[in-house]
Enzyme design. Structure first.
Site, PDB file in Angstrom:
ATOM      1  N   HIS A  92       0.722  -1.349  -0.526  1.00  0.00           N
ATOM      2  CA  HIS A  92      -0.330   0.461   0.080  1.00  0.00           C
ATOM      3  C   HIS A  92       0.616   0.996  -0.308  1.00  0.00           C
ATOM      4  CE1 HIS A  92      -3.098   2.827   1.146  1.00  0.00           C
ATOM      5  NE2 HIS A  92      -4.173   1.748   0.233  1.00  0.00           N
TER       6      HIS A  92
ATOM      7  N   ASP B 218      -7.575  -5.244  -0.283  1.00  0.00           N
ATOM      8  CA  ASP B 218      -8.533  -6.321  -0.999  1.00  0.00           C
ATOM      9  C   ASP B 218      -7.883  -7.738  -1.227  1.00  0.00           C
ATOM     10  OD1 ASP B 218      -9.404  -4.447  -3.084  1.00  0.00           O
ATOM     11  OD2 ASP B 218      -7.987  -3.607  -3.690  1.00  0.00           O
TER      12      ASP B 218
HETATM   13  N1  CMC Z   1       3.973  -7.425  -4.127  1.00  0.00           N
HETATM   14  C1  CMC Z   1       5.462  -7.435  -4.645  1.00  0.00           C
HETATM   15  N2  CMC Z   1       6.383  -6.137  -4.194  1.00  0.00           N
HETATM   16  C2  CMC Z   1       5.357  -5.348  -3.970  1.00  0.00           C
HETATM   17  C3  CMC Z   1       4.417  -4.809  -4.042  1.00  0.00           C
HETATM   18  C4  CMC Z   1       3.652  -6.082  -4.065  1.00  0.00           C
HETATM   19  N3  CMC Z   1       1.578  -6.534  -4.257  1.00  0.00           N
HETATM   20  N4  CMC Z   1       3.788  -3.559  -3.907  1.00  0.00           N
HETATM   21  C5  CMC Z   1       5.011  -3.045  -3.522  1.00  0.00           C
HETATM   22  N5  CMC Z   1       6.308  -3.833  -3.627  1.00  0.00           N
HETATM   23  C6  CMC Z   1       7.512  -3.976  -3.896  1.00  0.00           C
HETATM   24  C7  CMC Z   1       7.582  -2.807  -5.009  1.00  0.00           C
HETATM   25  O1  CMC Z   1       7.951  -3.863  -5.570  1.00  0.00           O
HETATM   26  C8  CMC Z   1       9.032  -2.053  -4.196  1.00  0.00           C
HETATM   27  O2  CMC Z   1      10.092  -3.051  -4.050  1.00  0.00           O
HETATM   28  P1  CMC Z   1      11.725  -2.569  -4.617  1.00  0.00           P
HETATM   29  O3  CMC Z   1      11.748  -1.228  -3.507  1.00  0.00           O
HETATM   30  O4  CMC Z   1      12.570  -3.012  -4.355  1.00  0.00           O
HETATM   31  O5  CMC Z   1      11.723  -1.981  -6.279  1.00  0.00           O
HETATM   32  C9  CMC Z   1       8.405  -1.703  -3.160  1.00  0.00           C
HETATM   33  O6  CMC Z   1       7.357  -2.854  -2.826  1.00  0.00           O
HETATM   34  C10 CMC Z   1       7.802  -0.283  -3.357  1.00  0.00           C
HETATM   35  O7  CMC Z   1       6.652  -0.206  -4.528  1.00  0.00           O
HETATM   36  P2  CMC Z   1       6.078   0.518  -4.669  1.00  0.00           P
HETATM   37  O8  CMC Z   1       5.421  -0.091  -6.313  1.00  0.00           O
HETATM   38  O9  CMC Z   1       7.375   1.567  -5.813  1.00  0.00           O
HETATM   39  O10 CMC Z   1       5.173   0.717  -4.207  1.00  0.00           O
HETATM   40  P3  CMC Z   1       3.801   1.764  -4.119  1.00  0.00           P
HETATM   41  O11 CMC Z   1       3.699   3.085  -2.889  1.00  0.00           O
HETATM   42  O12 CMC Z   1       4.053   2.665  -5.618  1.00  0.00           O
HETATM   43  O13 CMC Z   1       2.425   1.320  -4.710  1.00  0.00           O
HETATM   44  C11 CMC Z   1       0.545  -0.697  -4.862  1.00  0.00           C
HETATM   45  C12 CMC Z   1       1.588   0.745  -3.920  1.00  0.00           C
HETATM   46  C13 CMC Z   1      -0.638  -0.453  -3.833  1.00  0.00           C
HETATM   47  C14 CMC Z   1       0.275   0.070  -6.065  1.00  0.00           C
HETATM   48  C15 CMC Z   1       1.341  -1.259  -4.965  1.00  0.00           C
HETATM   49  O14 CMC Z   1       2.230  -1.883  -3.710  1.00  0.00           O
HETATM   50  C16 CMC Z   1       0.444  -2.661  -6.153  1.00  0.00           C
HETATM   51  O15 CMC Z   1       1.301  -2.582  -6.776  1.00  0.00           O
HETATM   52  N6  CMC Z   1       0.200  -3.591  -4.437  1.00  0.00           N
HETATM   53  C17 CMC Z   1      -0.520  -5.048  -5.297  1.00  0.00           C
HETATM   54  C18 CMC Z   1      -2.200  -4.685  -6.305  1.00  0.00           C
HETATM   55  C19 CMC Z   1      -3.483  -4.347  -5.087  1.00  0.00           C
HETATM   56  O16 CMC Z   1      -3.325  -4.938  -4.314  1.00  0.00           O
HETATM   57  N7  CMC Z   1      -3.735  -2.759  -4.817  1.00  0.00           N
HETATM   58  C20 CMC Z   1      -4.287  -2.427  -3.962  1.00  0.00           C
HETATM   59  C21 CMC Z   1      -4.160  -1.748  -2.765  1.00  0.00           C
HETATM   60  S1  CMC Z   1      -5.069  -1.259  -1.606  1.00  0.00           S
HETATM   61  C22 CMC Z   1      -6.782  -0.259  -2.244  1.00  0.00           C
HETATM   62  C23 CMC Z   1      -6.830   0.198  -3.164  1.00  0.00           C
HETATM   63  O17 CMC Z   1      -5.766   1.321  -2.873  1.00  0.00           O
HETATM   64  O18 CMC Z   1      -7.673   0.528  -4.212  1.00  0.00           O
END
Ligand code: CMC
Length: 380
Positions: free
Chosen positions: A262, A316
């Site tokens: 998140h 989720d």
């Molecule tokens: N699985 C594996 N690694 C992850 C995940 C994940 N679900 N989420 C983040 N990471 C890792 C990512 O690879 C990165 O690692 P590194 O620093 O080594 O490159 C680090 O954590 C930071 O990730 P980010 O993508 O820069 O984080 P963000 O804040 O931009 O993304 C997010 C947040 C929700 C988009 C992301 O965690 C994600 O894509 N999760 C899966 C989709 C999901 O479950 N979405 C629902 C979100 S909650 C409800 C809503 O908001 O609607």
């Protein structure tokens, strides 16, 4: 005027408004609506009571709540022209697209715009909160070739939705769990769809266009669409033994694990904890299924591998399991999220127009200047 020169992708950490609607502390795992912890609201309030709280900033007294509930009940039906329009949608279309189109279409019927008038605001709130569930259920029945079911006045908001969807009165535990789930999804500070609602609201357009805009934003897999993908993932994994090989493979390919991580929470999302508990109650009453065991193993395995990055289950991860157990088809998970989040979007609409300035951010231009125009016959 202040000048903000630093560019932050995804506006991470950049405040875009001042708001008193909800609060999140991602380090401590706190979520509050108007200052009240989500755990208390989940245990003591209903979705409609929380909707009132979010939009009007205070818990309703008994009379206010009864009036709000009665008004919602009186506006649950949808015009036959909307129904007929929805009948023409292709059954293969995604229900989120159907919902976005239908929410926008409401604006055709209630086109008067009077944003300074509290009665107009209240009527729009009531219509949207009342009609969105009816539209979601109607599309579901019509795409199966059936006529939509009319709302039932003797059922409360959540029980009525499950009744309209499944054409039978829900078990009281199922209705209560669904109501809590709506309550948990009602608001969550400035996420992508809420920001989209606020940007649209800042042009002083009508609330139906605002909700249509927010629904379109919610649909993406990085936002509300994730709970659908969680179920696909659990089905693909298929057994508890496959969890770790699946996880290793995803991590090796640097692919995300759906339902985890998140932007704000760096500990377990408090809504995931509440939903996990609700899922347990449902499984206890209606029978356990293997997907719950797979989910528990997945949470354990992800914690071992990714907790150092602050990656834990988000809302989720368990909502899909709960919805599945309630008989909600997978592609309706995000529309169900929208039914709940309409409360938050409307609260932000009201707050935005009370302190409005149209959103007009800036950019850092990375293109060229004074480029010569090449006639078409000379282009490669
Ligand atoms: N699985 C594996 N690694 C992850 C995940 C994940 N679900 N989420 C983040 N990471 C890792 C990512 O690879 C990165 O690692 P590194 O620093 O080594 O490159 C680090 O954590 C930071 O990730 P980010 O993508 O820069 O984080 P963000 O804040 O931009 O993304 C997010 C947040 C929700 C988009 C992301 O965690 C994600 O894509 N999760 C899966 C989709 C999901 O479950 N979405 C629902 C979100 S909650 C409800 C809503 O908001 O609607």
């Amino acid at each position: 005027m202040t000048s903000v020169c630093e560019y932050r992708a995804g506006l991470e950490g950049v405040p875009v408004t001042q708001s008193s609607i909800s609060f999140v502390d991602g380090q401590k795992g706190i979520l509050e609506y108007r200052g009240i912890p989500i755990e208390e609201l989940a245990a003591k309030s209903t979705f409609l009571e929380s909707t009132y709280l979010l939009i009007w900033g205070k818990l309703p007294n008994r009379q206010e709540l009864e009036e709000f509930k009665r008004d919602i009940q009186n506006h649950r039906r949808i015009k036959y022209r909307i129904r007929d329009m929805m009948k023409c949608f292709p059954e293969s279309g995604h229900p989120m697209d159907a919902l976005q189109a239908s929410a926008a279409a409401l604006g055709l019927f209630y086109s008067r715009r009077d944003l300074d008038n509290p009665v107009y605001i209240r009527d729009a709130v009531v219509r949207l909160v009342a009609k969105i569930p009816t539209m979601v259920a109607a599309f579901q029945l019509m795409r199966k070739g059936n006529d939509p079911v009319q709302p039932r006045d003797d059922l409360d908001y959540s029980a009525n939705f499950l009744y309209m969807l499944n054409e039978r009165e829900p078990d009281p535990l199922a209705a209560r769990v669904f109501d809590v789930s709506l309550n948990l999804h009602a608001e969550h500070t400035i996420n992508a769809s809420t920001f989209s609602a606020m940007v649209t609201a800042s042009t002083l357009t009508d609330p139906y266009a605002i909700i249509a805009s927010a629904v379109g934003t919610l649909g993406g897999p990085l936002h509300g669409g994730a709970n659908e993908e969680v179920i696909d993932m659990l089905e693909q994994i298929g057994s508890v033994e496959n969890v770790r090989p699946y996880l290793e493979d995803r991590l090796e390919r640097k692919a995300k694990i759906m339902g985890f991580g998140h932007r704000v929470y760096k500990v377990k999302d408090p809504r995931a904890t509440i939903l996990q508990n609700l899922a347990e109650q449902l499984f206890e009453k209606f029978g356990r299924d293997k997907y719950y065991d797979i989910a528990i193993e997945m949470e354990r395995a992800v914690e071992e591998k990714l907790s150092h990055k602050g990656i834990y289950p988000n809302v989720d991860f368990y909502s899909g399991l709960v919805y599945r157990k309630l008989g909600i088809p997978t592609d309706l998970f995000t529309p169900v999220f929208a039914i709940a989040r309409v409360a938050g979007w409307l609260a932000h609409w009201k707050e935005q127009i009370e302190q409005n300035r149209i959103f007009r951010p800036t950019q850092i231009y990375t293109g060229e200047h004074q480029v010569t125009y090449i006639p078409i016959e000379e282009r490669e």
